[in-house]
Each structure stands twice: as C-alpha cells, then as structure tokens.
Write an enzyme that holds these catalytic residues in place. Structure first.
Site, short mmCIF file in Angstrom:
data_model
loop_
_atom_site.label_atom_id
_atom_site.label_comp_id
_atom_site.label_asym_id
_atom_site.label_seq_id
_atom_site.Cartn_x
_atom_site.Cartn_y
_atom_site.Cartn_z
N TRP A 153 -4.17 -10.16 5.56
CA TRP A 153 -4.51 -10.57 4.17
C TRP A 153 -4.77 -11.29 3.60
CZ3 TRP A 153 -5.64 -8.46 -0.11
CH2 TRP A 153 -7.20 -8.54 -0.65
N GLU A 191 -6.86 -10.56 8.98
CA GLU A 191 -8.36 -9.80 8.35
C GLU A 191 -8.86 -9.98 8.14
OE1 GLU A 191 -8.70 -5.55 5.70
OE2 GLU A 191 -6.79 -6.42 6.97
N LYS A 210 -12.75 -10.37 5.16
CA LYS A 210 -13.96 -10.23 3.85
C LYS A 210 -14.64 -10.73 3.92
CE LYS A 210 -12.70 -6.81 0.17
NZ LYS A 210 -11.50 -7.25 -1.16
N ASP A 212 -12.18 -4.75 9.13
CA ASP A 212 -12.03 -3.72 8.31
C ASP A 212 -13.38 -3.29 7.85
OD1 ASP A 212 -12.14 -2.17 5.84
OD2 ASP A 212 -10.09 -2.55 5.57
N HIS A 226 -15.78 -3.89 4.99
CA HIS A 226 -15.25 -6.12 4.05
C HIS A 226 -16.59 -6.37 5.10
CE1 HIS A 226 -10.86 -5.87 3.82
NE2 HIS A 226 -11.35 -5.39 3.44
N HIS A 269 -9.47 -1.50 10.90
CA HIS A 269 -8.78 -0.62 10.30
C HIS A 269 -9.93 -0.03 9.07
CE1 HIS A 269 -5.57 -3.20 7.33
NE2 HIS A 269 -4.99 -2.62 8.70
N ASP A 318 -18.41 -3.36 -0.23
CA ASP A 318 -17.08 -3.68 -0.76
C ASP A 318 -15.90 -2.42 -1.33
OD1 ASP A 318 -13.78 -5.08 0.06
OD2 ASP A 318 -13.67 -4.80 -2.74
N ASP A 345 -13.37 0.89 -0.10
CA ASP A 345 -12.51 1.51 0.50
C ASP A 345 -12.44 3.44 0.38
OD1 ASP A 345 -10.78 -0.45 2.35
OD2 ASP A 345 -11.10 -1.86 -0.24
N ASP A 386 -7.54 2.35 6.48
CA ASP A 386 -7.01 1.68 5.25
C ASP A 386 -8.52 2.28 4.21
OD1 ASP A 386 -6.87 -0.14 3.19
OD2 ASP A 386 -6.94 -1.43 4.52
#
Length: 417
Positions: A183, A224, A226, A257, A260, A284, A292, A294, A324
C-alpha cells in the site's frame, strides 16, 4: 458439565431444528486464520527511530498508557492478546518493525533484521504477513512508487523488492505462506492535471518490484487500494480500479480494506465480484466511520455480511483475513481482543446459518421464506455457541477476558510510563 456446555447442548438442538450442525460450525471456525496487526500495539511507530513521525495521511489519536516501546514489549503484548482470542491466528508486520538499532534504511532491509520475529512466530506455530512501509520517511512525500523523481522512485522500488524476500523468509521459516501487501500513500490534495502519468509510473514500479518470481508456497504478493486520505483528498494514485486491473492482469492478490471506500460503499458486496476474476483476495478488516477510518472492528451488520459472503460461497480458502485498525485512546490489548473476537464471532454467525435452505428458497423465488428465516436466525442462541467455542479453546468466556486485560494493564502496561 459446565453451565457453558449445558447452554451449548441446548443451542445445538435449536440449530439442528433448521438443519445446522453446530459442532461442524465450531470445527470449521478453528481452521480459519485471522491476522493480528502489530501496529495496533505501538501506534504505528515501529523501531527505526524514536523520533519517527507518522506521515502519509495516517493519524493515531489518543495517549492511553502502556504503548509498546520495544520489540520485546510488543511481542509480549501480542502474546497476551493471543491468549484471549480463540482459534487460529497469524501476525502481520510492517517493515518499520525491523530490529537493527536504526542503522538500515528501507531500501536495504533484509531477513536478518526480522530474525527475532520469525523465531517468535515459529515457536508459537503461527504465520507472519508482511507490509513494506511507504510512509513516515523523508522520501515518502508527496510520492513514492509514483514519483516523477527517478531517484526517489528507485529507492522505493528497492524497498519493495527487499520486502518480498523478507516475505519469502517468513514463509520458509514458519512453514506458513506470507502475504506481502503493498500500500502506498501517493496522491494529490487538489485536482491533478495528469493522473495517467502517475499511474503509469506506479504500474512500472510494481512490475519492477514483482519481476523476480517467488515460490507461492512461501510468499504471495498483494496490492491494496484506497479512495481517499489526509492530504490526498482529490486523487489517490492506487485507486480501486487501478489495483483491480493490476492484480487481475498480473495474477496477484488484491487487498480490500473495509476502511478505504466511500461511506456508502460496503466491501461485502465487492468480494464475489472481485473473486469472479481474481483467484484470491487479502481482506483488511477495519471499521469505517465517515471518511477513511480504521476503527476497532465491531460486531456490525457489515462485519456479519462480510463473513456471510465468505462462508455462503465457500470462499474461506480464497479470502485471507487480517485486521487493520489503530486506536490509541483505549487499552491497545483490548482493541486487538475486541476486533479479533468480533471477526471470529462474525464467521461463527455465518457458519451457523442454514445457507442451503435459504439458497433453495431464493432459487425457487420464495423470498418470503428467505426473509422470514433470515430474521428468525437473528434470535437463535448464537451466543451460547460462541461461549462454548471460547471455553473449548481455553480462552476467557464472555467479559472474563477484560479482567485479564485489566490485570495485565496494572502489572505491566502502567509500569511503562
């Protein structure tokens, strides 16, 4: 017979009434590995230098006491967290978690810098996944693999190449395949004139990184995507469309992810689409909050939908799971434990679904039965099966794990200052 086992026996009968074998579900769950990400334990600081500052659109908020400061502390914290989580686990590292006293720059990292991590994983019988670190470095802004500066781009290409050999080393040492996941934070804060050239540079860089073949028994490569990041609000070079096409055309894994994408998108709906054209994906698992984010994985509708999509379609061997998220505002061991237990719970919930009955109803056009049964399953005694799974695997049942974390906090974390 314990009260937990008694409750489980009653739950088994209830699930059997809809054609579900709870023993079989519990057995299947044990075989699905979930990766714990080391960077939750130290707020993504790593061990290059105590002065390393986060960059690349990444922020960790909070200053809860007890952050791991050394590799030994981080491994001890991971050990404690793993003792509270049932099932098969892996651990994921970033390149910044090397152990060499800050002497080696990222274009020269070697397997020997991760010898202690490999020995730790081997002793515990777990696998390791790996991530090159393309952020938090003097040469990482504003671009890395998409940089128009050939010197900078070459530096990061060398880093990517070096990390693949570390992935191979982990696979060979542990006997479990390592996923090396790429990433990068490259992008534009405002609308760019030329996205195309940047993406051509990225594709060329990736081709150069992946040029040498590595035995897939030891290492699998992944890229990965985004949508957006802090400082890259208008354009991310490694977008969903870019990496979807790249992974498909190069025969490598694509990483989805959960944090993302746009807030109105869900990755549960993307899994079957991607796997129609790509052999395997790396997932993820995080929790998006607005843009965005996590956040610590919660037992949400979307997490259950992710698990259901995997289990319903027999994709447990094609979807590789890793957590993640990073939260410095709460006890970091608790964050790992909550997230991993919730991922495991979601998979168990999916394994306890009468999928074949539901599929037959759908194929016959009986959407009434489909909806009615789905809704009834929500109140089935899933919790009793989960508690039995925990007890059977020798980890705390219910909230007992929180008491373990509190004792560890008082005896270990608070002494770190």
């Amino acid at each position: 017979m314990s009260s937990v086992e008694k409750a489980y026996e009653l739950a088994k009968e209830r699930y059997l009434s809809v054609g579900v074998d709870a023993d079989r579900a519990v057995g299947a769950l044990k075989d699905i590995p979930i990766g714990l990400h080391c960077w939750q334990g130290d707020d993504i600081r790593g061990f290059e230098s105590p002065d390393t500052a986060l960059s690349g659109g990444i922020q960790v908020t909070g200053a809860y006491p007890g952050r791991a400061r050394t590799p030994e502390e981080l491994r001890a914290d991971l050990d404690k967290a793993m003792s509270l989580i049932p099932g098969t686990l892996k651990a994921a590292l970033h390149a910044i978690y090397l152990e060499d006293g800050g002497k080696t720059d990222r274009d020269a990292v070697k397997p020997e810098h991760f010898r202690n991590w490999a020995a730790w994983a081997k002793e515990r019988g777990i696998g390791l996944d790996f991530n090159p670190t393309f952020f938090s470095h003097p040469l990482s802004e504003p671009f890395t693999l998409a940089s128009p500066d050939e010197h900078i781009r070459g530096f990061w290409i060398n880093h990517g190449i070096a990390c693949r050999w570390i992935g191979e080393y982990f696979g060979m040492e542990t006997g479990k395949t390592c996923v090396t996941n790429i990433w990068i934070p490259d992008g534009f804060k405002d609308a760019p004139i030329d996205r195309f050239a940047a993406r051509q540079r990225l594709a060329d860089s990736l081709d150069r990184i992946l040029a040498e073949k590595i035995d897939p028994r030891y290492n699998l490569d992944a890229v990965e995507s985004k949508l957006f990041g802090i400082g890259t609000e208008s354009c991310v070079i490694g977008s969903h469309e870019f990496y979807m096409g790249y992974a498909q055309s190069r025969g490598i894994l694509y990483t989805l992810d959960a944090g993302h994408f746009h807030p109105t998108e869900v990755i549960s709906d993307k899994i079957s689409s991607v796997l129609t054209f790509i052999d395997r994906i790396y997932l993820h698992v995080s929790r998006a909050v607005r843009w965005d984010s996590d956040h610590v994985v919660a037992f949400t509708d979307e997490l259950r939908e992710i698990a259901l999509e995997i289990v319903r379609n027999g994709l447990t061997g094609r979807v590789l799971l890793g957590l993640d998220f990073f939260d410095g505002s709460i006890n970091r061991l608790a964050a790992w434990t909550i997230g991993a237990r919730n991922m495991s719970k979601a998979l168990l919930y999916a394994l306890l679904e009468p999928t074949e009955t539901l599929r037959k109803a759908e194929l016959s056009g009986d959407y009434t039965t489909r909806l009615a049964l789905l809704e009834e399953m929500r109140s089935f005694p899933f919790g009793a099966v989960w508690d039995w799974y925990c007890e059977k695997n020798g980890v705390p049942v219910g909230t007992e794990w929180l008491e373990e974390v509190r004792r560890y906090e008082e005896g270990v974390l608070r002494k770190r200052g």
